[in-house]
Motif scaffolding. Structure first.
Motif, mmCIF file in Angstrom:
data_model
loop_
_atom_site.group_PDB
_atom_site.id
_atom_site.type_symbol
_atom_site.label_atom_id
_atom_site.label_comp_id
_atom_site.label_asym_id
_atom_site.label_seq_id
_atom_site.Cartn_x
_atom_site.Cartn_y
_atom_site.Cartn_z
ATOM 1 N N ARG A 256 4.174 44.965 37.277
ATOM 2 C CA ARG A 256 3.441 44.357 38.398
ATOM 3 C C ARG A 256 4.377 43.520 39.263
ATOM 4 N N GLN A 257 5.233 42.738 38.646
ATOM 5 C CA GLN A 257 6.169 41.901 39.404
ATOM 6 C C GLN A 257 7.163 42.746 40.199
ATOM 7 N N MET A 258 7.643 43.835 39.604
ATOM 8 C CA MET A 258 8.609 44.677 40.304
ATOM 9 C C MET A 258 7.964 45.460 41.444
ATOM 10 N N ILE A 259 6.685 45.827 41.284
ATOM 11 C CA ILE A 259 5.975 46.491 42.389
ATOM 12 C C ILE A 259 5.822 45.537 43.571
ATOM 13 N N LEU A 260 5.517 44.270 43.284
ATOM 14 C CA LEU A 260 5.444 43.274 44.357
ATOM 15 C C LEU A 260 6.804 43.127 45.049
ATOM 16 N N MET A 261 7.867 43.109 44.256
ATOM 17 C CA MET A 261 9.207 43.014 44.829
ATOM 18 C C MET A 261 9.511 44.229 45.701
ATOM 19 N N ARG A 262 9.124 45.409 45.225
ATOM 20 C CA ARG A 262 9.365 46.616 46.010
ATOM 21 C C ARG A 262 8.594 46.593 47.320
ATOM 22 N N ASN A 263 7.352 46.114 47.278
ATOM 23 C CA ASN A 263 6.552 46.032 48.507
ATOM 24 C C ASN A 263 7.157 45.046 49.503
ATOM 25 N N ARG A 264 7.694 43.937 48.987
ATOM 26 C CA ARG A 264 8.337 42.968 49.890
ATOM 27 C C ARG A 264 9.587 43.570 50.538
ATOM 28 N N LEU A 265 10.370 44.309 49.747
ATOM 29 C CA LEU A 265 11.562 44.942 50.302
ATOM 30 C C LEU A 265 11.189 45.973 51.358
ATOM 31 N N ARG A 266 10.156 46.740 51.098
ATOM 32 C CA ARG A 266 9.707 47.717 52.085
ATOM 33 C C ARG A 266 9.231 47.033 53.359
ATOM 34 N N GLN A 267 8.449 45.962 53.189
ATOM 35 C CA GLN A 267 7.951 45.247 54.360
ATOM 36 C C GLN A 267 9.100 44.652 55.159
ATOM 37 N N ALA A 268 10.103 44.123 54.465
ATOM 38 C CA ALA A 268 11.261 43.561 55.164
ATOM 39 C C ALA A 268 12.018 44.647 55.914
ATOM 40 N N ALA A 269 12.146 45.831 55.298
ATOM 41 C CA ALA A 269 12.845 46.935 55.960
ATOM 42 C C ALA A 269 12.092 47.403 57.198
ATOM 43 N N ILE A 270 10.767 47.496 57.080
ATOM 44 C CA ILE A 270 9.953 47.920 58.224
ATOM 45 C C ILE A 270 10.044 46.898 59.355
ATOM 46 N N THR A 271 9.957 45.620 58.990
ATOM 47 C CA THR A 271 10.048 44.566 60.012
ATOM 48 C C THR A 271 11.397 44.605 60.726
ATOM 49 N N ARG A 272 12.458 44.837 59.965
ATOM 50 C CA ARG A 272 13.787 44.902 60.564
ATOM 51 C C ARG A 272 13.920 46.107 61.506
ATOM 52 N N GLU A 273 13.365 47.249 61.104
ATOM 53 C CA GLU A 273 13.430 48.433 61.948
ATOM 54 C C GLU A 273 12.641 48.234 63.247
ATOM 55 N N ILE A 274 11.485 47.603 63.130
ATOM 56 C CA ILE A 274 10.685 47.328 64.342
ATOM 57 C C ILE A 274 11.445 46.397 65.276
ATOM 58 N N ALA A 275 12.067 45.385 64.701
ATOM 59 C CA ALA A 275 12.839 44.439 65.533
ATOM 60 C C ALA A 275 14.001 45.153 66.219
#
Length: 285
Positions: A256-275
């Motif tokens: 569960r903790q690693m899935i949360l970490m993976r989701n945060r990394l994905r969200q950060a990557a998406i945010t960076r690409e949008i920027a």
């Protein structure tokens, strides 16, 4: 960097899930073995208690005077029952801790061990504790034949003067979550407690207490060892089942903790690409 981080997290999640499948399977196997081991241990208790009571009362009537003559205690032997494998939580550690403490308390430097189980043998050998005999092939279903072989070796060394007292440390099964480490003196046989003295009047030994004791002693040692093996094996399966259940739950939390970490990394990557897209569009204007 983000892609590499995501791949690493995905790899760790897959690894933990694979380990969790193993721990769940081990829990199911231990639970299946526990049901059989628990039934065998409970069936043996009544016989053990009865033969112990009869043997002690024969001793109190003078049945052991010739077979086991009084002697100065110089060396004490400790029968220590552990498992052949690990992954059973604190099961082996609890047994060995109490056994070594008892050896130091009543045996001193002249104490030696009969090691039943690979874990106990390795532990004692690593600490340079003398091992009189080792028994490593007991398996998950102890048999009376195995107990007889162990008892025969113990009795032979006792009657031959190799050891002057024999103690036994094992784990009594109470329920899958509770196991009690116990240490008792097997040889010489103790007289019955004071509260049982009234029951002695109901015993009539034929032809005499000494003859009865001579016949009972080997059987008594066999039953003590066999009952202890059954109790210890049930305790081991219960401890392993509990340990694997705990490991599976810990794996759930880690996943569960690693899935949360993976989701945060994905969200950060998406945010960076949008920027980056917005910055590029603004530059073109």
């Amino acid at each position: 960097m983000a892609a590499g981080g995501l791949k690493e997290v995905d790899r760790r999640i897959k690894s933990v899930k694979n380990t969790q499948q193993i721990t769940r399977a081990m829990k199911m196997v231990a639970a299946a073995k526990l049901r059989k081991a628990e039934l065998r241990a409970k069936k043996a208790r009544d016989y053990f208690e009865q033969i112990q009571a009869v043997t002690r009362r024969a001793v109190s009537k003078g049945g052991a005077q010739k077979l086991v003559a009084p002697r100065t205690v110089q060396r004490k032997g400790f029968v220590i029952i552990t498992s052949a494998r690990g992954l059973a939580g604190p099961y082996n550690a609890n047994v060995l801790r109490q056994a070594v403490a008892k050896m130091q308390e009543v045996g001193g430097k002249n104490a030696a061990a009969f090691a039943i189980g690979r874990k106990g043998r390795d532990y004692l050998a690593h600490r340079n504790i003398p091992i009189l005999q080792e028994f490593l092939g007991v398996g998950d279903d102890p048999t009376l034949h195995q107990a007889q072989a162990i008892a025969r070796e113990i009795l032979q060394q006792y009657l031959g003067g190799e050891v002057d007292e024999v103690w036994l440390t094992y784990t009594k099964f109470i329920n899958p979550l509770t196991h009690e480490v116990r240490t008792l003196r097997v040889l010489p046989v103790e007289e019955p407690p004071a509260e049982e003295s009234g029951a002695e009047r109901s015993y009539v030994f034929e032809p005499d207490p000494e003859t009865v004791f001579n016949d009972l002693l080997p059987r008594y040692v066999e039953v003590v060892i066999f009952s202890a093996l059954l109790e210890s094996k049930a305790s081991e399966h219960g401890a392993r089942m509990t340990a694997m259940d705990s490991a599976s739950k810990n794996a759930d939390e880690l996943i569960r903790q690693m899935i949360l970490m993976r989701n945060r990394l994905r969200q950060a990557a998406i945010t960076r690409e949008i920027a980056e897209l917005v910055s590029g569009a603004e530059a073109l204007e």
